[in-house]
Structures are given as C-alpha cells and as structure tokens.
Design a protein around this motif. Sequence first.
Motif, PDB file in Angstrom:
ATOM      1  N   LYS A 187       0.845  -1.196   0.000  1.00 46.19           N
ATOM      2  CA  LYS A 187       0.000   0.000   0.000  1.00 46.19           C
ATOM      3  C   LYS A 187       0.881   1.246   0.000  1.00 46.19           C
ATOM      4  N   VAL A 188       1.031   1.865  -1.160  1.00 41.51           N
ATOM      5  CA  VAL A 188       1.911   3.031  -1.285  1.00 41.51           C
ATOM      6  C   VAL A 188       1.152   4.297  -1.658  1.00 41.51           C
ATOM      7  N   SER A 189      -0.195   4.186  -1.809  1.00 41.81           N
ATOM      8  CA  SER A 189      -1.005   5.369  -2.089  1.00 41.81           C
ATOM      9  C   SER A 189      -2.459   5.058  -1.769  1.00 41.81           C
ATOM     10  N   ASP A 190      -3.302   6.066  -1.901  1.00 43.65           N
ATOM     11  CA  ASP A 190      -4.727   5.894  -1.623  1.00 43.65           C
ATOM     12  C   ASP A 190      -5.430   5.059  -2.685  1.00 43.65           C
ATOM     13  N   LYS A 191      -4.716   4.726  -3.744  1.00 47.47           N
ATOM     14  CA  LYS A 191      -5.289   3.880  -4.791  1.00 47.47           C
ATOM     15  C   LYS A 191      -5.312   2.403  -4.384  1.00 47.47           C
ATOM     16  N   TYR A 192      -4.653   2.105  -3.270  1.00 44.96           N
ATOM     17  CA  TYR A 192      -4.619   0.739  -2.752  1.00 44.96           C
ATOM     18  C   TYR A 192      -5.593   0.636  -1.584  1.00 44.96           C
ATOM     19  N   ILE A 193      -6.501  -0.333  -1.651  1.00 44.27           N
ATOM     20  CA  ILE A 193      -7.467  -0.563  -0.580  1.00 44.27           C
ATOM     21  C   ILE A 193      -7.031  -1.819   0.173  1.00 44.27           C
ATOM     22  N   LEU A 194      -6.628  -1.627   1.432  1.00 48.01           N
ATOM     23  CA  LEU A 194      -6.100  -2.723   2.237  1.00 48.01           C
ATOM     24  C   LEU A 194      -7.219  -3.421   2.997  1.00 48.01           C
ATOM     25  N   VAL A 195      -7.296  -4.736   2.849  1.00 48.92           N
ATOM     26  CA  VAL A 195      -8.299  -5.544   3.547  1.00 48.92           C
ATOM     27  C   VAL A 195      -7.601  -6.742   4.196  1.00 48.92           C
ATOM     28  N   ASP A 196      -8.338  -7.465   5.048  1.00 48.83           N
ATOM     29  CA  ASP A 196      -7.748  -8.628   5.716  1.00 48.83           C
ATOM     30  C   ASP A 196      -7.506  -9.774   4.735  1.00 48.83           C
ATOM     31  N   SER A 197      -8.466 -10.011   3.849  1.00 49.78           N
ATOM     32  CA  SER A 197      -8.361 -11.084   2.860  1.00 49.78           C
ATOM     33  C   SER A 197      -9.046 -10.633   1.578  1.00 49.78           C
ATOM     34  N   VAL A 198      -8.283 -10.597   0.492  1.00 46.43           N
ATOM     35  CA  VAL A 198      -8.860 -10.162  -0.787  1.00 46.43           C
ATOM     36  C   VAL A 198      -9.965 -11.123  -1.227  1.00 46.43           C
ATOM     37  N   LEU A 199      -9.731 -12.431  -1.102  1.00 42.89           N
ATOM     38  CA  LEU A 199     -10.727 -13.401  -1.540  1.00 42.89           C
ATOM     39  C   LEU A 199     -12.014 -13.273  -0.741  1.00 42.89           C
ATOM     40  N   GLU A 200     -11.915 -13.218   0.579  1.00 45.15           N
ATOM     41  CA  GLU A 200     -13.119 -13.094   1.401  1.00 45.15           C
ATOM     42  C   GLU A 200     -13.837 -11.777   1.132  1.00 45.15           C
ATOM     43  N   THR A 201     -13.087 -10.722   0.864  1.00 43.20           N
ATOM     44  CA  THR A 201     -13.700  -9.432   0.549  1.00 43.20           C
ATOM     45  C   THR A 201     -14.455  -9.501  -0.767  1.00 43.20           C
ATOM     46  N   LEU A 202     -13.865 -10.159  -1.763  1.00 47.77           N
ATOM     47  CA  LEU A 202     -14.543 -10.333  -3.057  1.00 47.77           C
ATOM     48  C   LEU A 202     -15.852 -11.085  -2.856  1.00 47.77           C
ATOM     49  N   GLN A 203     -15.826 -12.136  -2.065  1.00 47.86           N
ATOM     50  CA  GLN A 203     -17.021 -12.945  -1.833  1.00 47.86           C
ATOM     51  C   GLN A 203     -18.089 -12.169  -1.072  1.00 47.86           C
ATOM     52  N   LYS A 204     -17.676 -11.444  -0.058  1.00 51.60           N
ATOM     53  CA  LYS A 204     -18.645 -10.663   0.738  1.00 51.60           C
ATOM     54  C   LYS A 204     -19.229  -9.512  -0.081  1.00 51.60           C
ATOM     55  N   LEU A 205     -18.408  -8.894  -0.904  1.00 51.18           N
ATOM     56  CA  LEU A 205     -18.897  -7.812  -1.764  1.00 51.18           C
ATOM     57  C   LEU A 205     -19.932  -8.355  -2.742  1.00 51.18           C
ATOM     58  N   ALA A 206     -19.676  -9.541  -3.271  1.00 47.45           N
ATOM     59  CA  ALA A 206     -20.597 -10.155  -4.228  1.00 47.45           C
ATOM     60  C   ALA A 206     -21.952 -10.428  -3.576  1.00 47.45           C
ATOM     61  N   THR A 207     -21.940 -10.969  -2.373  1.00 49.28           N
ATOM     62  CA  THR A 207     -23.192 -11.250  -1.676  1.00 49.28           C
ATOM     63  C   THR A 207     -23.925  -9.953  -1.337  1.00 49.28           C
ATOM     64  N   TYR A 208     -23.184  -8.940  -0.906  1.00 49.61           N
ATOM     65  CA  TYR A 208     -23.802  -7.647  -0.584  1.00 49.61           C
ATOM     66  C   TYR A 208     -24.462  -7.060  -1.833  1.00 49.61           C
ATOM     67  N   HIS A 209     -23.757  -7.109  -2.953  1.00 46.77           N
ATOM     68  CA  HIS A 209     -24.297  -6.591  -4.214  1.00 46.77           C
ATOM     69  C   HIS A 209     -25.526  -7.388  -4.631  1.00 46.77           C
ATOM     70  N   ARG A 210     -25.446  -8.711  -4.506  1.00 42.37           N
ATOM     71  CA  ARG A 210     -26.584  -9.557  -4.863  1.00 42.37           C
ATOM     72  C   ARG A 210     -27.829  -9.143  -4.083  1.00 42.37           C
ATOM     73  N   ASN A 211     -27.654  -8.780  -2.821  1.00 39.95           N
ATOM     74  CA  ASN A 211     -28.795  -8.413  -1.984  1.00 39.95           C
ATOM     75  C   ASN A 211     -29.321  -7.008  -2.246  1.00 39.95           C
ATOM     76  N   GLN A 212     -28.570  -6.207  -2.991  1.00 49.79           N
ATOM     77  CA  GLN A 212     -29.059  -4.881  -3.369  1.00 49.79           C
ATOM     78  C   GLN A 212     -29.794  -4.922  -4.711  1.00 49.79           C
ATOM     79  N   CYS A 213     -29.644  -6.026  -5.441  1.00 48.26           N
ATOM     80  CA  CYS A 213     -30.193  -6.121  -6.790  1.00 48.26           C
ATOM     81  C   CYS A 213     -31.564  -6.792  -6.783  1.00 48.26           C
ATOM     82  N   SER A 214     -32.367  -6.467  -7.780  1.00 48.79           N
ATOM     83  CA  SER A 214     -33.700  -7.066  -7.885  1.00 48.79           C
ATOM     84  C   SER A 214     -33.712  -8.305  -8.765  1.00 48.79           C
ATOM     85  N   ALA A 215     -32.590  -8.643  -9.387  1.00 49.06           N
ATOM     86  CA  ALA A 215     -32.526  -9.799 -10.280  1.00 49.06           C
ATOM     87  C   ALA A 215     -32.853 -11.091  -9.533  1.00 49.06           C
TER      88      ALA A 215
END
Length: 425
Positions: free
Chosen positions: A62-90
Amino acid sequence: MKITELYQIFLEHPEVSTDTRKINPNCLFFALKGPNFNGNEFANQALEKGAAYAVIDEAKFKVSDKYILVDSVLETLQKLATYHRNQCSAKIISLTGSNGKTTTKELIFSVLSKKYNSIATQGNLNNHIGVPLTLLSIKSDTEMAVVEMGANHQKEIAFLSSIAQPDFGYITNFGKAHLEGFGGVEGVIKGKSELYDFLIAHDKYVFMNADDPIQLEKLGTYVKKIGYSASNPQYYSIQLKESSPFVILEVEKTRISTQLTGAYNFTNCCAAIVMGKYFNVPLEDIKSALEGYSPENNRSQIIEKGRIKIILDAYNANPTSMEMAIRNFDNMKTPDSYLILGDMFELGDVSAEEHQSIADLTKTLGFTNVLLVGNHFYGVQTPFLKFQTFEEIKNYLESHPVEKGNMLIKGSRGMALERILDYLG
C-alpha cells in the motif's frame, strides 16, 4: 474498510478484474493469491494499466490511496458479491450437478433472454472465485442471473449457495464425477444436494427432473418444487422423440429440433423449457431459443473434416458421461466408426476399475476401431490400441490416417483431446 464503504466505490467503478492481462479503464482490481502467484505483487501493474483501485491484503504494497487494504482479498470479493446480490432485484437461478451444467446453463440463459434482461456465468467460472465474479456482473437492469456452481468436495456447494443466495435452483443429475474428492457416489449425491438443502431451508423454489428417483427422494414432500417428466402426469410433460444424432422433443404438441446430440441432452433441454414456462416465456420463443443454440467449446460439437463426421466432446469426462456418450454414439455406429477416448481424472481408488469398465463397454457394444489415450487407459486389459501419451497417438494417426466415418472424441479436460483434430481429414 467495511463492505458498505467498498460497495460505494464499486458502484462508481462497477467492473471487477482479477487478472492484470484483462484490465479495463476504471475497473477494480482484486489482488487474489494462488499456489504459485501473489496478486499483491501485480497491484501496481494493474493501476498503471488503468484500474481505479487495487484491493490488496498485504500492507507493504500500500503506497497510495489507490490501494485498498483488507484482511483477505478473496473473502472481501465474496462478501462484496453477496452484498451486491442483496441490493439487486434480479432473480438468481443456481444450478449444479455432475454432468451437463454448462450446457444447461447456456440453454436456460438462451430461453430466459427471449423475455428478460439476463446474464449467466461466463464459461465455467463456477467456483469460489467465479461465482462472486458472476454476481458482481449483475447490473441495475438485470432481471435474471443464471449462476453455475461446480464442486469437487463436500460443503463446497453449501458455501457457494451462501454467497449467491439463490431464489431458485436446479441439479442436472448425480453421476460418477470427482469421486476422489466427494468420497464415492453417495458423497456426490450428498454434496450436490447441498443446493437443495439451502433452498429448502430458505423456503425457495426448486426445479427438478421428476423422472430422477434420487431427486424425488431428496425433495420428498417439499411443496415448492416445479418438475418435468416424460411419464408422470403430475409434472410438466415433455417427450423425447429422437436423439440420434440430434435431440428432437415435443412439448404441448410443439416439435423442437435441437442441434444437441445424444439423449443425455434431453434433460438439459427440459430444464430450460420448464423454467421458460414457469417464467412465462412464450413457447414459440422457447422453441426458437433451443433450436438456435449451437454447442461449442468442445461440448458435443459436430465437426466435419473431409469425409469424417466428428462428435467432439473433449471438454470433460467422468464414468457416467463417458458411458452415456458411448451408448449414444453406438446408435450412429457404422463399420467406419472410431472411438478415441482419453483418461478420466479425479476418480481416486476406483480409477482402474472405472477405466476397465469403459474399455469393456466398448468391446461389448461391438466397436472395433477404439483408440485409448492416457496413463489410466494404458493400464486396462483390452484388445484395442492403447497410447500412453498424446504424442504417441499423434504419431499413430499421422502414419495411419483416418479417411472417412463417424468418430467420437471424449476425455477429461486435462487430456486436451481436441488437439487430435489437427491430425484428421
């Protein structure tokens, strides 16, 4: 960073990439890790290529604000996907099974797309990374999302279901696939049925093949099931008329002639039909979608090279799909028929037995031109030609060219038997 905060960034940059070779301007790059790579090391490259942000999980990068630091990239991807799924009407339709998943997914997508703005899993991105990527491709105007789920061990379908949280589900079948990871056929049934378990627990709808005794038993008295059957009048009636070489079926006195080979593709078509009917797609549109679908990507493709008609089914193989393909090809058998069969992987302790069984089947059915390829088939007892490596069969075909006839080419993906096409015709 909280998922809710990351989601706001995602809404501004709604394209996700995990591959620096596929970076589009203003996308979000997720720096995943694998056995032989560390995506964090490529985050800077992704940003240089135009990514808006890089999601990383190692602070030293992480050398600039363009980097978003999380505990686990994979778990974050999965949680983001579920969160997005729950915001969608599809509406989310998930499917799994031992054989036919990808073809069935494509057929369902083709049918639903006639009436709805739909998306589907790209290719076979059906694992713990592919499912989240599919969910994150849902747009605000997406009405239907067909999500394929693959698995090779217990609890995997349960986990993928928790990510996708489907509204509807379908299991194509239960076969001898990934026996090593699942621990035998009973393990396959238990593992694939985790999709049913999720749907029942959440009071969701299940599509089913009512002619499959395993599905009937698993679903029991569950009320929210929508089935198809060739024989049980309690369910939606679809009749198989022909399957050699192409599947022709009849529904509501309407004849549908597909470009799919083999009776094993009948149920794949049935699933698409029953979903189309449930979601009020007109029958003429269902017919158009199924008749217009042409298989590709080495899945039951019909290819003609000179005077040779080839069924190329080299995308994958297991004992169940191999037997079905061979028995179907038997209906097309001529004196010039050829079988080129490659090893089946992930069979564990029963591998030798299952390969021997396939070799015996080809002899019992009366095939004479059989070429077996790979270490597993090389160990069977058979009068047919065996080749331990692809190089060996390539050399044989160059010195013994096939000039005419019908041919089935089938093997597991790792065998890459589509390469044989270069030495035919």
